[in-house]
Enzyme design. Structure first.
Site, mmCIF file in Angstrom:
data_model
loop_
_atom_site.group_PDB
_atom_site.id
_atom_site.type_symbol
_atom_site.label_atom_id
_atom_site.label_comp_id
_atom_site.label_asym_id
_atom_site.label_seq_id
_atom_site.Cartn_x
_atom_site.Cartn_y
_atom_site.Cartn_z
ATOM 1 N N ARG A 1 -24.284 -29.059 -23.066
ATOM 2 C CA ARG A 1 -22.943 -29.563 -22.216
ATOM 3 C C ARG A 1 -23.739 -29.801 -20.682
ATOM 4 O O ARG A 1 -24.451 -28.917 -20.368
ATOM 5 C CB ARG A 1 -21.750 -28.750 -22.051
ATOM 6 C CG ARG A 1 -20.961 -28.896 -23.548
ATOM 7 C CD ARG A 1 -19.986 -27.988 -23.523
ATOM 8 N NE ARG A 1 -19.244 -27.921 -24.900
ATOM 9 C CZ ARG A 1 -18.893 -28.998 -25.463
ATOM 10 N NH1 ARG A 1 -18.698 -30.042 -24.960
ATOM 11 N NH2 ARG A 1 -18.421 -28.728 -26.705
ATOM 12 N N ASP A 2 -23.247 -30.942 -20.140
ATOM 13 C CA ASP A 2 -23.469 -31.280 -18.600
ATOM 14 C C ASP A 2 -22.817 -30.072 -17.903
ATOM 15 O O ASP A 2 -21.815 -29.580 -17.869
ATOM 16 C CB ASP A 2 -22.960 -32.419 -18.179
ATOM 17 C CG ASP A 2 -23.626 -32.917 -16.984
ATOM 18 O OD1 ASP A 2 -24.388 -34.129 -16.941
ATOM 19 O OD2 ASP A 2 -23.354 -32.419 -16.002
ATOM 20 N N ILE A 3 -23.564 -29.705 -16.925
ATOM 21 C CA ILE A 3 -23.448 -28.419 -16.236
ATOM 22 C C ILE A 3 -22.093 -28.965 -15.079
ATOM 23 O O ILE A 3 -21.471 -27.953 -14.775
ATOM 24 C CB ILE A 3 -24.298 -27.814 -15.090
ATOM 25 C CG1 ILE A 3 -24.269 -26.459 -14.951
ATOM 26 C CG2 ILE A 3 -24.746 -28.756 -14.198
ATOM 27 C CD1 ILE A 3 -25.487 -25.729 -14.285
ATOM 28 N N ASN B 1 -29.298 -43.372 -17.630
ATOM 29 C CA ASN B 1 -29.580 -44.016 -16.006
ATOM 30 C C ASN B 1 -30.936 -43.955 -16.067
ATOM 31 O O ASN B 1 -31.587 -43.277 -16.346
ATOM 32 C CB ASN B 1 -28.782 -42.911 -15.244
ATOM 33 C CG ASN B 1 -27.258 -43.061 -15.162
ATOM 34 O OD1 ASN B 1 -26.619 -43.941 -15.465
ATOM 35 N ND2 ASN B 1 -26.778 -41.738 -15.018
ATOM 36 N N VAL C 1 -32.204 -36.530 -12.963
ATOM 37 C CA VAL C 1 -33.510 -35.638 -13.361
ATOM 38 C C VAL C 1 -34.256 -36.506 -14.199
ATOM 39 O O VAL C 1 -33.742 -37.411 -15.281
ATOM 40 C CB VAL C 1 -32.611 -35.096 -14.722
ATOM 41 C CG1 VAL C 1 -33.506 -33.967 -15.274
ATOM 42 C CG2 VAL C 1 -31.550 -33.734 -13.771
ATOM 43 N N HIS D 1 -32.273 -38.455 -20.617
ATOM 44 C CA HIS D 1 -31.007 -37.979 -21.095
ATOM 45 C C HIS D 1 -29.992 -39.050 -21.291
ATOM 46 O O HIS D 1 -29.968 -39.865 -20.845
ATOM 47 C CB HIS D 1 -30.653 -36.865 -20.489
ATOM 48 C CG HIS D 1 -30.489 -37.023 -18.973
ATOM 49 N ND1 HIS D 1 -31.670 -37.147 -18.253
ATOM 50 C CD2 HIS D 1 -29.440 -37.467 -18.245
ATOM 51 C CE1 HIS D 1 -31.201 -37.176 -16.948
ATOM 52 N NE2 HIS D 1 -29.674 -37.588 -17.090
ATOM 53 N N MET D 2 -29.177 -38.949 -22.548
ATOM 54 C CA MET D 2 -28.152 -39.661 -22.896
ATOM 55 C C MET D 2 -26.835 -38.980 -22.537
ATOM 56 O O MET D 2 -26.707 -37.842 -23.046
ATOM 57 C CB MET D 2 -28.344 -40.271 -24.452
ATOM 58 C CG MET D 2 -27.052 -41.038 -24.671
ATOM 59 S SD MET D 2 -27.214 -41.585 -26.463
ATOM 60 C CE MET D 2 -28.565 -42.849 -26.355
ATOM 61 N N HIS D 3 -26.008 -39.575 -21.827
ATOM 62 C CA HIS D 3 -24.731 -38.894 -21.433
ATOM 63 C C HIS D 3 -23.672 -39.404 -22.287
ATOM 64 O O HIS D 3 -23.772 -40.669 -22.794
ATOM 65 C CB HIS D 3 -24.194 -39.295 -20.037
ATOM 66 C CG HIS D 3 -25.033 -39.042 -18.764
ATOM 67 N ND1 HIS D 3 -24.501 -37.867 -18.153
ATOM 68 C CD2 HIS D 3 -26.066 -39.471 -18.506
ATOM 69 C CE1 HIS D 3 -25.709 -37.738 -16.988
ATOM 70 N NE2 HIS D 3 -26.366 -38.764 -17.281
HETATM 71 P P1 AMP Z 1 -28.502 -38.350 -14.167
HETATM 72 O O1 AMP Z 1 -27.884 -38.716 -12.911
HETATM 73 O O2 AMP Z 1 -28.500 -39.272 -15.201
HETATM 74 O O3 AMP Z 1 -30.011 -38.124 -14.257
HETATM 75 O O4 AMP Z 1 -27.890 -37.004 -14.752
HETATM 76 C C1 AMP Z 1 -28.284 -35.682 -14.414
HETATM 77 C C2 AMP Z 1 -27.296 -34.844 -15.062
HETATM 78 O O5 AMP Z 1 -27.657 -33.569 -15.364
HETATM 79 C C3 AMP Z 1 -26.112 -34.634 -14.239
HETATM 80 O O6 AMP Z 1 -24.822 -35.014 -14.903
HETATM 81 C C4 AMP Z 1 -26.088 -33.157 -13.879
HETATM 82 O O7 AMP Z 1 -24.787 -32.626 -13.797
HETATM 83 C C5 AMP Z 1 -26.841 -32.697 -15.211
HETATM 84 N N1 AMP Z 1 -27.321 -31.410 -14.819
HETATM 85 C C6 AMP Z 1 -28.147 -30.948 -13.805
HETATM 86 N N2 AMP Z 1 -28.866 -29.751 -14.281
HETATM 87 C C7 AMP Z 1 -28.105 -29.119 -15.370
HETATM 88 C C8 AMP Z 1 -28.362 -28.256 -15.947
HETATM 89 N N3 AMP Z 1 -29.101 -27.002 -15.583
HETATM 90 N N4 AMP Z 1 -27.478 -27.962 -17.099
HETATM 91 C C9 AMP Z 1 -26.895 -28.803 -17.577
HETATM 92 N N5 AMP Z 1 -26.805 -30.190 -17.145
HETATM 93 C C10 AMP Z 1 -27.398 -30.199 -15.782
#
Ligand code: AMP
Length: 123
Positions: free
Chosen positions: A30-32, A88, A97, A101-103
């Site tokens: 899950r997204d934090i 993204n 990040v 990663h796929m949301h």
């Molecule tokens: P992006 O902007 O597409 O690179 O999305 C990065 C996502 O990673 C964001 O939605 C953050 O909330 C999520 N994120 C960052 N650190 C963590 C973590 N430790 N655990 C889970 N999600 C994270």
């Protein structure tokens, strides 16, 4: 060594975060900072920095990400109501990040596909 991202540490469980799914190619958690009621990240176990870095050797992994998104959407109970998958890329894409990663986003109406800022930050 390009294996050090925050997501690699979660995948290796050096940072504790419940894994919703893991196999030899991808992991999901899950997204934090969830933007909607159901917000899951599906991540290749191998670090690929951006979509620009994907090669033909990654095609199985990229396909697996979609298969896992489908499976998790069903488990979340959002497969019939609908959801959105987003990857993204780089600055204009809002990537934070640099480990692909796929949301998986759903659980509520997501509105129009894009909400653009009124003014470009680039002026
Ligand atoms: P992006 O902007 O597409 O690179 O999305 C990065 C996502 O990673 C964001 O939605 C953050 O909330 C999520 N994120 C960052 N650190 C963590 C973590 N430790 N655990 C889970 N999600 C994270």
């Amino acid at each position: 060594m390009s294996e050090e991202t925050i997501f690699s540490k979660i995948i290796r469980q050096e940072i504790p975060a419940p894994l919703l799914y893991q196999d030899e190619l991808v992991s999901a958690f899950r997204d934090i900072s969830p933007r909607v009621s159901s917000h899951i990240l599906i991540v290749p176990n191998k670090v690929i920095a951006t979509i620009n870095d994907v090669t033909v050797d990654d095609e199985l992994t990229m396909g697996r990400m979609i298969s896992v998104a489908k499976k998790l959407a069903k488990e979340e109970g959002i497969d019939e109501t609908g959801y959105r998958l987003i990857i993204n890329c780089n600055e204009d894409g809002g990537q934070e990040v640099f480990h692909i990663h796929m949301h998986l986003l759903g659980g509520q109406y997501l509105g129009p596909m894009l909400c653009l800022p009124t003014l470009s930050k680039k002026g």
